[in-house]
Design an enzyme around this catalytic site. Structure first.
Site, short mmCIF file in Angstrom:
data_model
loop_
_atom_site.label_atom_id
_atom_site.label_comp_id
_atom_site.label_asym_id
_atom_site.label_seq_id
_atom_site.Cartn_x
_atom_site.Cartn_y
_atom_site.Cartn_z
N HIS A 141 0.85 -1.19 0.00
CA HIS A 141 0.00 0.00 0.00
C HIS A 141 0.89 1.24 0.00
O HIS A 141 1.93 1.27 0.67
CB HIS A 141 -0.84 0.11 1.28
CG HIS A 141 -1.86 -0.95 1.48
ND1 HIS A 141 -2.77 -1.32 0.53
CD2 HIS A 141 -2.17 -1.69 2.57
CE1 HIS A 141 -3.57 -2.25 1.02
NE2 HIS A 141 -3.23 -2.50 2.27
N HIS A 196 -0.45 -3.94 9.62
CA HIS A 196 -0.81 -2.52 9.55
C HIS A 196 -2.26 -2.30 9.97
O HIS A 196 -3.11 -3.16 9.78
CB HIS A 196 -0.56 -1.95 8.15
CG HIS A 196 -1.29 -2.67 7.04
ND1 HIS A 196 -0.85 -3.87 6.57
CD2 HIS A 196 -2.40 -2.37 6.34
CE1 HIS A 196 -1.67 -4.28 5.60
NE2 HIS A 196 -2.64 -3.38 5.45
N CYS A 232 -5.30 5.49 -0.78
CA CYS A 232 -4.50 4.26 -0.71
C CYS A 232 -4.34 3.69 -2.12
O CYS A 232 -5.32 3.30 -2.76
CB CYS A 232 -5.17 3.23 0.19
SG CYS A 232 -4.29 1.65 0.26
MN MN Z 1 -4.08 -3.81 3.85
#
Ligand code: MN
Length: 156
Positions: A75, A109, A123
């Site tokens: 990401h 995360h 994102c």
């Molecule tokens: Mn993720």
């Protein structure tokens, strides 16, 4: 009639109030019950056959959080508005508007809107991606042993 690309994608989408965009649906973050999360919505801003990635906008309402997860895909996150806290690998960090966060493969995360206001972020993600893994009991024990992480996971 608004112009479209050869792929049938709209070329222009006007911004609307409240971090919405014309013709972009506000979606559930994930399927309800599939993983823990709270007060978060998702909009897919860019996605199409000519792209290897997708750009999404996520909005976490105050006190909400994304799923704690890890996966092979990466990401690239830009905080678009608000402030909050995130966990990446073993690190808990405050984040605020325009900060950038890179989430490398297999990094645990999670994002939390801990600042008393909504946290919105862009994102960028691979279009084709593996399914996220959730932590098992041993993973959670190991994460919680890291200074600051248990407090983060408990929303403190
Ligand atoms: Mn993720």
């Amino acid at each position: 009639m608004s112009p479209t690309s050869d792929d049938g994608l709209k070329i222009f989408r006007d911004a609307q109030s409240g971090f919405r965009w014309a013709g972009v649906d506000r979606l559930n973050y994930k399927e309800e019950g599939s993983a823990p999360f709270k007060s978060i919505s998702r909009q897919v801003l860019f996605s199409g056959p000519g792209l290897a990635g997708e750009l999404r906008y996520f909005k976490i309402e105050p006190g909400g959080f994304s799923t704690l997860e890890r996966h092979e895909h990466v990401h690239a996150v830009m905080i678009l508005h608000g402030r909050g806290t995130c966990l990446v690998r073993e690190m808990v960090r405050a984040v605020e508007t325009y900060d950038l966060v890179t989430i490398a493969p297999w990094s645990w995360h999670q994002f939390r809107a801990t600042g008393g206001e909504a946290l919105g972020f862009l994102c960028l993600v691979n279009a084709e991606r593996d399914r996220p893994q959730l932590p098992n009991a041993d993973d959670l024990t190991a994460l919680r042993a890291i200074p600051g992480v248990a407090e983060f996971l408990d929303g403190k």
